[in-house]
Design a protein around this motif. Sequence first.
Motif, mmCIF file in Angstrom:
data_model
loop_
_atom_site.group_PDB
_atom_site.id
_atom_site.type_symbol
_atom_site.label_atom_id
_atom_site.label_comp_id
_atom_site.label_asym_id
_atom_site.label_seq_id
_atom_site.Cartn_x
_atom_site.Cartn_y
_atom_site.Cartn_z
ATOM 1 N N GLU A 1 0.802 -1.232 0.000
ATOM 2 C CA GLU A 1 0.000 0.000 0.000
ATOM 3 C C GLU A 1 0.828 1.273 0.000
ATOM 4 O O GLU A 1 0.490 2.253 -0.668
ATOM 5 N N THR A 2 1.905 1.275 0.778
ATOM 6 C CA THR A 2 2.653 2.529 0.954
ATOM 7 C C THR A 2 3.823 2.661 -0.019
ATOM 8 O O THR A 2 4.593 3.609 0.071
ATOM 9 N N HIS A 3 3.935 1.733 -0.950
ATOM 10 C CA HIS A 3 5.032 1.834 -1.921
ATOM 11 C C HIS A 3 4.733 2.878 -2.986
ATOM 12 O O HIS A 3 3.616 2.944 -3.504
ATOM 13 N N LEU A 4 5.749 3.651 -3.333
ATOM 14 C CA LEU A 4 5.633 4.511 -4.507
ATOM 15 C C LEU A 4 5.787 3.634 -5.751
ATOM 16 O O LEU A 4 6.419 2.570 -5.679
ATOM 17 N N PRO A 5 5.249 4.068 -6.896
ATOM 18 C CA PRO A 5 5.385 3.265 -8.111
ATOM 19 C C PRO A 5 6.832 2.878 -8.412
ATOM 20 O O PRO A 5 7.102 1.758 -8.861
ATOM 21 N N SER A 6 7.771 3.784 -8.113
ATOM 22 C CA SER A 6 9.182 3.487 -8.405
ATOM 23 C C SER A 6 9.712 2.334 -7.557
ATOM 24 O O SER A 6 10.743 1.745 -7.891
ATOM 25 N N ALA A 7 9.022 2.018 -6.485
ATOM 26 C CA ALA A 7 9.449 0.913 -5.624
ATOM 27 C C ALA A 7 8.608 -0.341 -5.876
ATOM 28 O O ALA A 7 8.506 -1.218 -5.026
ATOM 29 N N LEU A 8 7.984 -0.394 -7.046
ATOM 30 C CA LEU A 8 7.197 -1.573 -7.414
ATOM 31 C C LEU A 8 7.746 -2.151 -8.717
ATOM 32 O O LEU A 8 8.240 -1.401 -9.572
ATOM 33 N N SER A 9 7.636 -3.448 -8.877
ATOM 34 C CA SER A 9 8.023 -4.062 -10.152
ATOM 35 C C SER A 9 7.002 -3.683 -11.220
ATOM 36 O O SER A 9 5.907 -3.200 -10.910
ATOM 37 N N GLY A 10 7.368 -3.935 -12.482
ATOM 38 C CA GLY A 10 6.442 -3.631 -13.583
ATOM 39 C C GLY A 10 5.110 -4.344 -13.415
ATOM 40 O O GLY A 10 4.042 -3.757 -13.576
ATOM 41 N N GLY A 11 5.181 -5.627 -13.069
ATOM 42 C CA GLY A 11 3.957 -6.408 -12.883
ATOM 43 C C GLY A 11 3.113 -5.861 -11.737
ATOM 44 O O GLY A 11 1.884 -5.807 -11.822
ATOM 45 N N GLU A 12 3.798 -5.431 -10.666
ATOM 46 C CA GLU A 12 3.065 -4.846 -9.532
ATOM 47 C C GLU A 12 2.444 -3.505 -9.918
ATOM 48 O O GLU A 12 1.314 -3.199 -9.527
ATOM 49 N N GLN A 13 3.177 -2.721 -10.680
ATOM 50 C CA GLN A 13 2.615 -1.434 -11.120
ATOM 51 C C GLN A 13 1.350 -1.660 -11.949
ATOM 52 O O GLN A 13 0.369 -0.936 -11.808
ATOM 53 N N GLN A 14 1.398 -2.681 -12.804
ATOM 54 C CA GLN A 14 0.207 -2.920 -13.611
ATOM 55 C C GLN A 14 -0.928 -3.433 -12.736
ATOM 56 O O GLN A 14 -2.098 -3.144 -13.013
ATOM 57 N N ARG A 15 -0.620 -4.150 -11.677
ATOM 58 C CA ARG A 15 -1.691 -4.595 -10.777
ATOM 59 C C ARG A 15 -2.299 -3.411 -10.015
ATOM 60 O O ARG A 15 -3.503 -3.389 -9.745
ATOM 61 N N VAL A 16 -1.471 -2.417 -9.677
ATOM 62 C CA VAL A 16 -2.028 -1.190 -9.087
ATOM 63 C C VAL A 16 -2.939 -0.516 -10.124
ATOM 64 O O VAL A 16 -4.035 -0.045 -9.803
ATOM 65 N N GLY A 17 -2.473 -0.511 -11.379
ATOM 66 C CA GLY A 17 -3.306 0.046 -12.454
ATOM 67 C C GLY A 17 -4.641 -0.683 -12.550
ATOM 68 O O GLY A 17 -5.685 -0.075 -12.742
ATOM 69 N N LEU A 18 -4.589 -1.996 -12.369
ATOM 70 C CA LEU A 18 -5.818 -2.799 -12.422
ATOM 71 C C LEU A 18 -6.717 -2.473 -11.223
ATOM 72 O O LEU A 18 -7.932 -2.304 -11.377
ATOM 73 N N ALA A 19 -6.117 -2.365 -10.045
ATOM 74 C CA ALA A 19 -6.903 -2.003 -8.852
ATOM 75 C C ALA A 19 -7.568 -0.640 -9.063
ATOM 76 O O ALA A 19 -8.746 -0.449 -8.735
#
Length: 232
Positions: A141-159
Amino acid sequence: MIDTIARTRDMNLHLKSGGSALHILRSITFEIKAGEVVSVVGPSGSGKTSLLMVLGGLERASSGLVCIGGTDLTGLDEDKLADMRRENIGILFQNFHLIPSMTALENVALALEIAFEDLPVTEIRSRARAALAEVGLAARETHLPSALSGGEQQRVGLARAIVTRPRLLLADEPTGNLDQETAASAIELLFTLARRNNMSVLLITHDNGLASRADRHLRMDHGELRELEAAI
Ligand SMILES: Nc1ncnc2c1ncn2[C@@H]1O[C@H](COP(=O)(O)OP(=O)(O)OP(=O)(O)O)[C@@H](O)[C@H]1O
Ligand SMILES: [Mg+2]
């Protein structure tokens, strides 16, 4: 309950380029039923993104009928179009489009705040957290996008795309920036959420393997859309 979430009839899109008008979408007639996952393949420049823009109310068709959730979009003013988007549409982009200075949770919450201005902060927070949990990112929850993998960033996009509970998710090459394995699991998740929420999906992809997982398969060529018997 409306069985068809999106429907077009004899829909055309002309766009001006320089002095001349280009015929981008040509007499498109098709529909997407509630809960259906439909893939769209086709060469670069054939009009796939343009179709997504028209269905999402971001671009107006030049002629023909476009109905979303039973409402004819032609003739809607900008405010009504925005209402239509808020009530029906989620969009998932290839490049995630997360706001770099906001945490995963804030990115998801922002979509809710924009869509439902009067929602209490506590409600926004709990719904955003639930959406992040749905995509398996409760611990990020508290991660900035830069601290997420590409796949995780896309999952945030999905959320972010599903937090408003859209009836139609428009996904434009959502896995284009992911490696094959991550792409496959992102699409798996997308399909699971679609089935769980009875959400329809229009999935634009260059990946025939991913396209083949959809319920129905469409192909765009030079602005013409046709139904395929099976993914190729
Ligand atoms: N704003 C615009 N003005 C004029 N022409 C445009 C505009 N946007 C797109 N086009 C043209 O419309 C056609 C279809 O573009 P579109 O982006 O829908 O293709 P696409 O199938 O999504 O391609 P890709 O697979 O590369 O994303 C292209 O020839 C493009 O140059
Ligand atoms: Mg495109």
